[in-house]
Design a protein around this motif. Structure first.
Motif, PDB file in Angstrom:
ATOM      1  N   UNK A 227       0.682  36.291 -63.442  1.00  0.00           N
ATOM      2  CA  UNK A 227       0.003  37.292 -64.454  1.00  0.00           C
ATOM      3  C   UNK A 227      -1.010  36.588 -65.580  1.00  0.00           C
ATOM      4  N   UNK A 228      -0.512  35.214 -66.021  1.00  0.00           N
ATOM      5  CA  UNK A 228      -1.096  34.653 -67.046  1.00  0.00           C
ATOM      6  C   UNK A 228      -2.294  34.033 -66.401  1.00  0.00           C
ATOM      7  N   UNK A 229      -1.936  33.434 -65.367  1.00  0.00           N
ATOM      8  CA  UNK A 229      -3.331  32.854 -64.489  1.00  0.00           C
ATOM      9  C   UNK A 229      -4.395  33.990 -64.301  1.00  0.00           C
ATOM     10  N   UNK A 230      -3.897  35.174 -64.075  1.00  0.00           N
ATOM     11  CA  UNK A 230      -5.014  36.212 -63.777  1.00  0.00           C
ATOM     12  C   UNK A 230      -5.725  36.507 -64.945  1.00  0.00           C
ATOM     13  N   UNK A 233      -8.606  33.849 -65.211  1.00  0.00           N
ATOM     14  CA  UNK A 233      -9.292  33.616 -64.283  1.00  0.00           C
ATOM     15  C   UNK A 233      -8.744  32.284 -63.412  1.00  0.00           C
ATOM     16  N   UNK A 234      -7.732  32.385 -63.635  1.00  0.00           N
ATOM     17  CA  UNK A 234      -6.806  31.310 -62.567  1.00  0.00           C
ATOM     18  C   UNK A 234      -6.964  29.797 -63.447  1.00  0.00           C
ATOM     19  N   UNK A 235      -7.349  29.749 -64.563  1.00  0.00           N
ATOM     20  CA  UNK A 235      -7.634  28.394 -65.345  1.00  0.00           C
ATOM     21  C   UNK A 235      -6.270  27.935 -65.995  1.00  0.00           C
ATOM     22  N   UNK A 236      -5.508  29.101 -66.688  1.00  0.00           N
ATOM     23  CA  UNK A 236      -4.641  28.753 -67.582  1.00  0.00           C
ATOM     24  C   UNK A 236      -4.697  28.752 -68.914  1.00  0.00           C
ATOM     25  N   UNK A 237      -4.001  28.825 -69.862  1.00  0.00           N
ATOM     26  CA  UNK A 237      -4.261  28.835 -71.211  1.00  0.00           C
ATOM     27  C   UNK A 237      -4.590  27.646 -71.835  1.00  0.00           C
TER      28      UNK A 237
END
Length: 348
Positions: A227-230, A233-237
């Motif tokens: 969910x967080x990657x979504x 945009x798949x990047x990560x925080x």
């Protein structure tokens, strides 16, 4: 005066103690509000300090007496009290590591016994070093004591956000949506970044959204990392701020933080906790690990401005108020929060 005296682990005694006598360069403050901090709870509930002591450090009140050599302050002034002020000239201070300064660590406000903050009492003595070097901040007329008591914890959170170099456009994960996590979310938003939050309580997940998080998730969800990657945009925080002392939260942070990102430890872990870590994770992904402890003199003026000018919504964080005699009840609620427990204030 009345005070809650720490007499041993989980032993608070509501006692009559002498009002502190002040020296020529000292100030006596009548405590009107003191915030209950997680660090206070640890000092009360774990064998960290020898009794007797009077804890409490997130203080706001009214000056009740001034020493003969004190300038610029008078009886009746409404003030925020900062319980530590660095020396400003040691090697730590010259490198902005103010909370590592020996003067910062050893000179503190007191209501009696071993100096330990002293906010859980009707009156507290402010040492001359703190009086002379910015440890009293005048409260504007439009600000109440409850709001003013947030200046010190705001400083601590602001220091962490500044140290992590949060900038506009970044995405920041805040683990834990208690009062500190919620304040971190507000500050992340203030600096123009996006906040994502996690917590275990549905009420706190909702609260995180209310104070400005763009997304908030149950930390136990098997879909958390996905969910967080979504959301990125798949990047990560870009940065994770750990506001809970959880090894699980740390490993979630590793999974959710982008390559070249930062993970900042804000919560204090129990001393017995050890986290096994393959150093190649940090090396290959260039993850920066850092810690942020206590406050920073550098951000003191900004912290006061944020609170006094309502640039962050302090009032929404306050959930409970207790008289001083019920401090043990307040500690118990903080240790076992209800769904609606956030910041607890004590009113001597």
């Amino acid at each position: 005066m009345k005070a809650q005296v720490f007499r041993g682990v989980n032993q608070l005694s509501y006692e009559e103690v002498p009002i502190p006598e002040i020296g020529a360069d000292e100030v006596l403050v009548q405590v009107r509000v003191v915030g209950l901090c997680q660090s206070d709870i640890k000092k009360i509930c774990y064998p960290l300090y020898e009794p007797p002591r009077i804890f409490g450090h997130e203080m706001a009140g009214t000056i009740a007496a001034v020493g003969e050599r004190v300038q610029d302050w008078q009886v009746g002034d409404r003030v925020v009290v900062l319980h530590h002020i660095p020396c400003m000239h040691c090697r730590y201070c010259l490198n902005d590591n103010f909370s590592m300064c020996e003067i910062y660590k050893t000179i503190t406000t007191t209501a009696g016994f071993i100096p330990s903050g002293g906010g859980f009492a009707e009156y507290v003595k402010i040492p001359g070093h703190i009086v002379r070097h910015g440890g009293l901040i005048r409260i504007p007329d439009h600000v109440n004591f409850a709001q003013a008591s947030f200046v010190e914890p705001t400083n601590c959170c602001l220091k962490a956000v500044k140290k992590a170099q949060v900038t506009p456009g970044q995405t920041v994960l805040v683990t834990g949506a208690g009062p500190i996590g919620l304040m971190l979310i507000m500050l992340v938003r203030y600096f123009g970044a996006r906040a994502i939050a996690t917590d275990l309580l549905p009420s706190r997940i909702n609260k995180a959204l209310q104070v400005g998080a763009e997304a908030a998730f149950d930390a136990r969800s098997p879909e958390l990392v996905k969910n967080i990657h979504a959301c990125t945009e798949g990047f990560g925080v870009d940065t994770t701020l750990l506001a809970v002392p959880s090894d699980k939260a740390f490993f979630q942070a590793l999974d959710c933080t982008r390559k070249g990102g930062k993970i900042l430890f804000f919560a204090e872990f129990p001393d017995e906790v050890e986290i096994p870590l393959n150093p190649n994770i940090l090396y290959r992904r260039e993850i920066d690990l850092m810690g942020s402890y206590s406050s920073s003199y550098r951000v003191q003026a900004l912290a006061a401005d944020l609170v006094f000018n309502q640039r962050i919504d302090i009032d929404t964080l306050i959930s409970d108020r207790y008289p001083l005699r019920e401090l043990p009840k307040a500690v118990e609620q903080a240790r076992n929060p209800t769904p609606d427990t956030y910041k607890i204030l004590i009113e001597p």
